[in-house]
Design an enzyme around this catalytic site. Structure first.
Site, PDB file in Angstrom:
ATOM      1  N   GLU A  46      57.131  18.768 -88.423  1.00  0.00           N
ATOM      2  CA  GLU A  46      56.350  18.033 -87.413  1.00  0.00           C
ATOM      3  C   GLU A  46      54.862  18.115 -87.748  1.00  0.00           C
ATOM      4  O   GLU A  46      54.247  19.174 -87.635  1.00  0.00           O
ATOM      5  CB  GLU A  46      56.597  18.636 -86.021  1.00  0.00           C
ATOM      6  CG  GLU A  46      55.750  17.985 -84.938  1.00  0.00           C
ATOM      7  CD  GLU A  46      55.834  18.720 -83.594  1.00  0.00           C
ATOM      8  OE1 GLU A  46      56.803  19.475 -83.353  1.00  0.00           O
ATOM      9  OE2 GLU A  46      54.897  18.546 -82.779  1.00  0.00           O
ATOM     10  N   ARG A  50      46.695  15.153 -84.641  1.00  0.00           N
ATOM     11  CA  ARG A  50      45.521  15.786 -84.029  1.00  0.00           C
ATOM     12  C   ARG A  50      44.312  15.741 -84.922  1.00  0.00           C
ATOM     13  O   ARG A  50      43.267  16.270 -84.566  1.00  0.00           O
ATOM     14  CB  ARG A  50      45.798  17.263 -83.748  1.00  0.00           C
ATOM     15  CG  ARG A  50      46.808  17.459 -82.687  1.00  0.00           C
ATOM     16  CD  ARG A  50      47.017  18.909 -82.398  1.00  0.00           C
ATOM     17  NE  ARG A  50      48.290  19.007 -81.740  1.00  0.00           N
ATOM     18  CZ  ARG A  50      48.817  20.114 -81.299  1.00  0.00           C
ATOM     19  NH1 ARG A  50      48.170  21.256 -81.458  1.00  0.00           N
ATOM     20  NH2 ARG A  50      49.980  20.101 -80.704  1.00  0.00           N
ATOM     21  N   THR A  74      52.466  15.409 -81.236  1.00  0.00           N
ATOM     22  CA  THR A  74      51.323  14.980 -80.419  1.00  0.00           C
ATOM     23  C   THR A  74      51.297  13.453 -80.268  1.00  0.00           C
ATOM     24  O   THR A  74      50.244  12.827 -80.262  1.00  0.00           O
ATOM     25  CB  THR A  74      49.983  15.503 -80.992  1.00  0.00           C
ATOM     26  OG1 THR A  74      50.154  16.832 -81.494  1.00  0.00           O
ATOM     27  CG2 THR A  74      48.906  15.552 -79.920  1.00  0.00           C
ATOM     28  N   LYS A 134      61.660  18.586 -75.417  1.00  0.00           N
ATOM     29  CA  LYS A 134      60.784  19.710 -75.769  1.00  0.00           C
ATOM     30  C   LYS A 134      60.284  20.321 -74.457  1.00  0.00           C
ATOM     31  O   LYS A 134      59.848  19.589 -73.563  1.00  0.00           O
ATOM     32  CB  LYS A 134      59.603  19.161 -76.580  1.00  0.00           C
ATOM     33  CG  LYS A 134      58.424  20.120 -76.727  1.00  0.00           C
ATOM     34  CD  LYS A 134      57.321  19.493 -77.580  1.00  0.00           C
ATOM     35  CE  LYS A 134      56.057  20.349 -77.532  1.00  0.00           C
ATOM     36  NZ  LYS A 134      55.038  19.952 -78.524  1.00  0.00           N
TER      37      LYS A 134
END
Ligand code: 3PG
Length: 213
Positions: A46, A50, A74, A134
């Site tokens: 992952e 960001r 994100t 999640k």
């Protein structure tokens, strides 16, 4: 795991006990980081959206390392989901959930692990057909006790707790019936790219194999 076949969220969760949450500031670090994790037995990666370089990093990993399965973390908007898919991401992880992000991931062929922290958020995600979620931020939002409480009403939902996880506390989470894997940044320390100590990432990844269910 053929690159043309869309993944399911369950496949993303079942591949390894830990999904590494990766922050990359430089595209030159993307392939070495992915190689280091692959060498440690982790291929579901992952890369968080960001940093300005995140999409280029996803693209580099997808292009150069077909044995890796790269996803975008994100993912907060429809545009993020579309850009991630265009860059070659196969799955998406979002810190929270909106129906728009859920639909955008479906449209783009991305498996999605939507982030939830409350019962209402779980209900909303389930309403849209997402049952692999999640739990974020897991430790801060109630940890193991919260997951135990959710196991009753949400008996058919599986979680990937992320946020505050370590090699030390991961076994407590993975022992729960509603937890398939955990997510965490501990195996990709922020100073590794600058120091060039990729072997450290491989060692940290290898350590996670003891967490296999
Ligand atoms: C995140 O999105 O930052 C992840 O939850 C990682 O959390 P951690 O750094 O506590 O592992």
């Amino acid at each position: 795991m053929n690159a043309t076949t869309p993944l399911t969220a369950l496949q993303v969760m079942q591949d390894a006990p830990v999904i590494p949450v990766i922050v990359l500031n430089d595209v030159a670090h993307a392939v070495p980081m992915a190689r280091a994790l692959l060498a440690g037995g982790i291929r579901m990666l992952e890369v968080t959206l960001r940093t300005p370089q995140a999409l280029a990093c996803i693209e580099a990993i997808a292009r150069e390392l077909p044995e890796a399965v790269v996803g975008a973390g994100t993912v907060r908007s429809v545009a993020d989901a579309q850009a991630a898919a265009k860059a070659g991401a196969r799955f998406a992880v979002s810190p929270g959930y909106t129906s728009a992000v859920g639909q955008a991931c479906r449209d783009a062929g991305l498996a999605l692990l939507p982030g939830v922290a409350t019962a209402s958020e779980i209900m909303r995600a389930c309403e849209d057909g997402f049952t692999e979620l999640k739990f974020f931020p897991a430790v801060q939002a109630g940890g193991v006790a919260m997951l135990k409480a959710w196991a009753g009403p949400f008996f058919d939902v599986k979680f990937c707790p992320t946020g505050g996880l370590t090699l030390q506390n991961a076994p407590d989470f993975l022992a729960l019936g509603n937890v398939v894997c955990v997510g965490g940044s501990w195996l990709v320390p922020a100073n590794v790219p600058e120091s060039g100590d990729w072997g450290r990432v491989t060692r940290l990844a290898m350590e996670t194999q003891v967490l296999r269910k």
